[in-house]
Write a protein that holds these residues in place. Structure first.
Motif, PDB file in Angstrom:
ATOM      1  N   ALA A  84       0.872  -1.100   0.228  1.00  0.00           N
ATOM      2  CA  ALA A  84      -0.238   0.076   0.100  1.00  0.00           C
ATOM      3  C   ALA A  84       0.982   1.162   0.120  1.00  0.00           C
ATOM      4  O   ALA A  84       0.426   2.421  -0.417  1.00  0.00           O
ATOM      5  N   GLU A 110      -3.340   3.120  -5.928  1.00  0.00           N
ATOM      6  CA  GLU A 110      -4.669   2.525  -5.851  1.00  0.00           C
ATOM      7  C   GLU A 110      -4.824   1.766  -4.503  1.00  0.00           C
ATOM      8  O   GLU A 110      -3.659   1.370  -3.681  1.00  0.00           O
ATOM      9  N   THR A 111      -6.054   1.707  -3.977  1.00  0.00           N
ATOM     10  CA  THR A 111      -6.519   1.189  -2.742  1.00  0.00           C
ATOM     11  C   THR A 111      -5.824  -0.195  -2.546  1.00  0.00           C
ATOM     12  O   THR A 111      -6.517  -0.965  -3.491  1.00  0.00           O
ATOM     13  N   TYR A 144      -6.176  -3.545   0.048  1.00  0.00           N
ATOM     14  CA  TYR A 144      -6.782  -4.239   1.394  1.00  0.00           C
ATOM     15  C   TYR A 144      -5.551  -4.734   2.315  1.00  0.00           C
ATOM     16  O   TYR A 144      -4.647  -5.195   1.750  1.00  0.00           O
ATOM     17  N   ASP A 151      -8.151  -0.869   4.536  1.00  0.00           N
ATOM     18  CA  ASP A 151      -7.502  -0.732   3.407  1.00  0.00           C
ATOM     19  C   ASP A 151      -6.552   0.711   3.542  1.00  0.00           C
ATOM     20  O   ASP A 151      -6.569   1.352   4.459  1.00  0.00           O
ATOM     21  N   ALA A 201      -3.674   3.467   0.740  1.00  0.00           N
ATOM     22  CA  ALA A 201      -2.876   3.655  -0.320  1.00  0.00           C
ATOM     23  C   ALA A 201      -2.152   4.851  -0.006  1.00  0.00           C
ATOM     24  O   ALA A 201      -2.045   5.610   0.939  1.00  0.00           O
ATOM     25  N   GLN A 256      -5.373   5.643   5.006  1.00  0.00           N
ATOM     26  CA  GLN A 256      -6.024   4.420   5.285  1.00  0.00           C
ATOM     27  C   GLN A 256      -7.516   4.575   5.810  1.00  0.00           C
ATOM     28  O   GLN A 256      -7.929   5.940   6.092  1.00  0.00           O
ATOM     29  N   ARG A 313     -14.613   3.738  -0.901  1.00  0.00           N
ATOM     30  CA  ARG A 313     -13.862   4.941  -1.748  1.00  0.00           C
ATOM     31  C   ARG A 313     -13.210   5.991  -0.422  1.00  0.00           C
ATOM     32  O   ARG A 313     -12.702   6.715  -1.045  1.00  0.00           O
ATOM     33  N   THR A 357     -10.790   5.783   1.299  1.00  0.00           N
ATOM     34  CA  THR A 357      -9.219   5.874   1.199  1.00  0.00           C
ATOM     35  C   THR A 357      -8.868   6.854  -0.170  1.00  0.00           C
ATOM     36  O   THR A 357      -8.146   7.537   0.181  1.00  0.00           O
ATOM     37  N   GLU A 358      -9.713   6.432  -1.159  1.00  0.00           N
ATOM     38  CA  GLU A 358      -9.491   7.601  -2.135  1.00  0.00           C
ATOM     39  C   GLU A 358      -9.922   8.899  -1.864  1.00  0.00           C
ATOM     40  O   GLU A 358      -8.948  10.091  -2.338  1.00  0.00           O
ATOM     41  N   LYS A 391      -7.007  10.335   0.530  1.00  0.00           N
ATOM     42  CA  LYS A 391      -5.719  10.651  -0.125  1.00  0.00           C
ATOM     43  C   LYS A 391      -5.956  11.682  -0.880  1.00  0.00           C
ATOM     44  O   LYS A 391      -4.999  12.683  -0.844  1.00  0.00           O
TER      45      LYS A 391
END
Length: 643
Positions: free
Chosen positions: A269, A274-275, A277, A320, A322, A335, A350, A352-353, A356
Motif C-alpha cells: 500500500a 490504488e487502494t 486491502y 485498506d 493507499a 487508510q 472509496r 481511502t481514495e 488521499k
C-alpha cells in the motif's frame, strides 16, 4: 503696528466663521465603517504585522500514556505521565488540566446547560474520571494535592514551575467508562461483528497558558471544541487480541500486531496509488487475521509536535490503504477502517481514495502535510477531526462521505497545524476549513461532487433572518440552529469574497499561505489573522472585518440610475445596507461591446451614494453590479439597471 495686526487677525477669523456658518451642514460620513474593530497594536509577543513577536513564547507538554480497553465493561484504565515545560516569563504556582470525560456525568456543566429537548451534543451520564496515585513534581519537590471541578483539574505545586524553561512532571492513574454517545465526537457503536470504539478526549491533558488570558480554562460544554499546546506523544493501547487498533501517529510495533500477510499488504500500500486491502471484507473475524488467538495485544504509537492524539479499536474493521504523494520527496499512507455494513463502492470502499485526494490537495496548495498517516474511521460520529485521524459516520455514502471526509481531514490544517482557540473562535478553524474545502471539492475528480458552499449568495435566507447572530459569538453561546452559519458558512463565504472579489486570487493566496506558514504550530488570535492579511496584501480591511465578521450587518449595493450627459453617462450607485464594498460594474453597450468599471471601497467613506461619470459616445444598454455574483448581496433585485 502690533495692535493693527491683532485687529486684522481677529477680523479675518470672524469673517471666516461667518463664511463657514453660511455653508450647509455636512452630512454624517461613514468613517465608523472604516475604523478598527479591536485593539490591534503590536507588542513584543505579537507584532502589528501579524507575526509572533521577538519575545513570543508557548508552553509545551509531552505525554507518555498506557491504557487498556475492556470490551466487556467498556472501560478505559491506565496511567499517564506529563512532562510540562513552562516557557512563559512568569513562574506558575499551579497547572490546569482538562478532564473532558467528566462531561459525561449527571452534574457536569455541559449536561446542566443542555436544553430539555436535547441537541447534537448529547452524552451519556455514567462516565467521568476516577483518578488515583496522583503526584506532581516541580523544582525538586513533589505534591499530591489537586482539585477537580467539572472538566478542569487544578494541580497544586509545593514550589512553582520556574519561568523561561522550568519543568514539571504530573503522573496519575485514571479510568472511566466509554460513553455510547460521546457528544458526536467519540463513543461506541455496535455492529454485527463487534463494537467500534472511537476514542477521543481520552486522557487528561494540559490546558493552554498563553500571553492573552493566562490559563484558558473555559469548561467543556458542547459546541466549543479544543485549545491545546503542542508536544510529543508516546502511547500504548492494550486491546483484546481480535481487535484492530489504529491511531494518530506512527505504529511502532507492526511486526508484533500484524500477520505476515497484513505486513506485506501494508508495504504494498505504501507504494500504491490504488487502494490496497490490509484486511479484506471476508477476512474480518477469522483466526488467520490475528497474530494470537486469546488474551490481549498492545499497539504502540508515537506522534511528535502535535496537539492531540486519538485512536479507534474494533474486531469489525475492514482495513485498506493507499500511498499519499505529499511533495516531491515525501509520501504518506491514507487508510480507512470500517465494518461490513459500510462496505461498497457507493460508500466506504472509496474512503481511502477520498482521504488521499483531500490530504494531497491541501498539502500541495497550502502547507505540506506534516504527518505520516491519515486514517478515516467509520463510527457513530457525524464527523470529527483529530491529528491524522478522522471519525466519520458509518452511514455516509457518495457526496456525503466525500464532504465529511474532506472536511475532517482539512482540519489538520485548521486547527491542528495552525493552533487557534476553537472553544472561543470556532470560525478560525471551521470557517477557514470550510473555505479550503470549497476549492478541494471543485478540484476532486473534475468536480464530481458539488461544493458545500456553492454560491456565496445562498446565505441570503440566513443573512436576512431576524434571529441571525454574528460570527464573533462564542460557539457555546450561539444558538445551535445558527452555528452552521456563524462558524462554517459565513466566514467561509467571507474568505471567498476576499479572494475572488475584493483582493484577487494572487494577493489573497500569497497572504493566506503566509499566515499558515507563520502561525504553524503556534496560537494565533483573530487580531493576528487580521493584521497578517492586511500587511501581506497592503490593504486596510478593517471595514470588512468589522462588517462581516463582527455583528449582523449586511451587504446591499444598488445601481440606482444611469443618466445621459454630454459626452457620456452619470452612473449612480447606492450602499443600501451597512457594509461597504468595492463596486464592480459591468456596462453593456447597445452596439454589443462592454466595459468593466472597478470602483474602490473608499467611495463610501463620505456617504451612502456615489456618482461615476463614464465618458462614451455610445449608448448604454445596461449596468450591473457584481455580474459574476461573487458578493453575498442580500437584494439582487437592485443589482441591475437596464434601459
Amino acid at each position: 503696528m502690533r495692535n493693527f495686526k491683532s485687529f486684522f487677525f481677529i477680523l479675518t477669523m470672524l469673517c471666516s466663521f461667518v463664511t463657514w456658518a453660511q455653508v450647509p451642514e455636512a452630512k454624517e460620513n461613514n468613517q465608523h465603517n472604516f475604523k478598527d474593530i479591536m485593539y490591534r497594536q503590536g507588542s513584543a509577543y505579537r507584532t502589528a504585522s501579524g507575526k509572533p513577536g521577538s519575545e513570543y513564547w508557548q508552553n509545551s507538554a509531552n505525554y507518555t500514556i498506557e491504557v487498556s480497553l475492556d470490551d466487556k465493561t467498556h472501560m478505559i484504565t491506565g496511567n499517564i505521565e506529563i512532562e510540562y515545560t513552562n516557557n512563559s516569563p512568569e513562574s506558575l504556582d499551579f497547572i490546569w488540566l482538562y478532564l473532558e470525560q467528566n462531561r459525561f456525568t449527571e452534574d457536569s456543566r455541559g449536561i446542566l446547560t443542555t436544553p430539555m429537548q436535547g441537541n447534537r451534543y448529547n452524552g451519556d451520564l455514567e462516565g467521568g474520571y476516577t483518578v488515583s496515585n496522583f503526584s506532581a513534581k516541580a523544582n525538586g519537590t513533589t505534591s499530591n494535592k489537586y482539585l477537580i471541578n467539572d472538566t478542569r483539574m487544578q494541580v497544586f505545586l509545593d514550589k512553582p514551575v520556574k519561568a523561561n524553561g522550568g519543568k514539571a512532571t504530573v503522573k496519575m492513574d485514571f479510568s472511566y467508562k466509554i460513553p455510547v454517545e460521546g457528544m458526536d465526537r467519540m463513543g461506541r457503536l455496535d455492529v454485527e461483528q463487534g463494537t467500534i470504539y472511537a476514542l477521543a478526549q481520552w486522557f487528561p491533558k494540559v490546558a493552554v497558558f498563553d500571553d492573552v488570558v493566562g490559563w484558558n480554562t473555559d469548561p467543556y460544554l458542547g459546541a466549543g471544541e479544543f485549545y491545546v499546546d503542542y508536544g510529543n506523544y508516546d502511547y500504548k493501547i492494550t486491546a483484546p487480541y481480535n481487535h484492530t487498533v489504529v491511531g494518530s501517529g506512527v505504529l511502532q510495533n507492526p511486526k508484533e500486531v500484524l500477520t505476515k500477510k497484513q505486513l506485506k499488504r501494508w508495504e504494498k500500500a505504501q507504494k500504491s496509488d490504488e487502494t490496497v486491502y490490509i484486511i479484506e471484507p471476508d477476512e474480518v473475524g477469522k483466526k488467520s487475521s490475528f497474530v494470537k488467538n486469546n488474551g490481549s495485544l498492545t499497539w504502540h504509537f508515537k506522534m511528535d509536535n502535535t496537539r492531540d492524539v486519538a485512536f479507534a479499536s474494533s474486531p469489525a474493521f475492514i482495513w485498506d490503504a493507499a500511498r499519499m504523494n505529499l511533495s516531491k520527496d515525501k509520501t504518506g499512507l491514507a487508510q480507512s477502517v470500517y465494518p461490513k455494513e459500510s462496505d461498497g463502492q457507493e460508500a466506504w470502499s472509496r474512503s481511502t481514495e477520498y482521504t488521499k485526494a483531500s490530504v494531497e490537495f491541501y498539502s500541495k496548495n497550502y502547507f505540506e502535510y506534516p504527518y505520516v498517516n491519515a486514517i478515516n474511521v467509520a463510527a457513530e460520529v457525524g464527523g470529527m477531526e483529530y491529528p491524522g485521524v478522522s471519525f466519520c459516520s458509518w452511514k455516509s455514502k457518495g457526496s456525503s462521505l466525500w464532504g465529511v471526509t474532506d472536511h475532517e481531514f482539512g482540519h489538520n490544517w485548521f486547527p491542528m497545524i495552525v493552533g487557534s482557540n476553537e472553544r472561543r473562535y470556532a470560525w478560525m478553524d471551521e470557517g477557514f476549513n470550510t473555505f479550503i474545502n470549497h476549492y478541494s471539492t471543485l478540484a476532486f475528480n473534475d468536480g464530481e461532487y458539488p461544493s458545500r458552499v456553492g454560491s456565496v449568495r445562498i446565505l441570503k435566507s440566513y443573512l436576512t433572518n431576524e434571529k441571525r447572530e454574528g460570527i464573533d459569538n462564542y460557539p457555546d453561546v450561539t444558538n445551535l440552529r445558527n452555528l452552521g452559519y456563524t462558524a462554517y458558512y459565513k466566514p467561509a463565504a467571507g474568505l471567498i469574497m476576499l479572494r475572488e472579489y475584493i483582493l484577487g486570487e494572487e494577493r489573497f493566496d500569497y497572504a493566506f499561505k503566509s499566515y499558515i506558514k507563520t502561525w504553524a504550530y503556534k496560537h494565533p488570535q483573530p487580531s493576528d489573522f487580521f493584521n497578517h492579511m492586511e500587511n501581506a496584501t497592503g490593504e486596510d480591511l478593517a471595514w470588512f472585518w468589522k462588517g462581516w465578521f463582527y455583528g449582523t450587518d449586511n451587504i446591499d449595493i444598488a445601481v440606482k440610475d444611469v443618466e445621459k450627459k454630454e459626452n457620456g453617462y452619470l452612473i449612480k450607485v447606492e450602499k443600501v445596507a451597512e457594509i461597504p464594498m468595492p463596486v464592480k460594474l459591468l456596462v453593456k453597450m447597445k452596439d454589443g461591446s462592454s466595459k468593466l468599471i472597478d470602483l474602490p471601497v473608499e467611495i463610501w467613506q463620505r456617504g451612502d451614494t456615489w456618482e461615476h461619470f463614464m465618458a462614451t459616445n455610445g449608448e448604454i444598454k445596461s449596468v450591473e453590479f457584481d455580474p459574476q455574483k461573487k458578493v453575498s448581496d442580500v437584494d439582487g433585485s437592485n443589482d441591475r439597471w437596464e434601459k
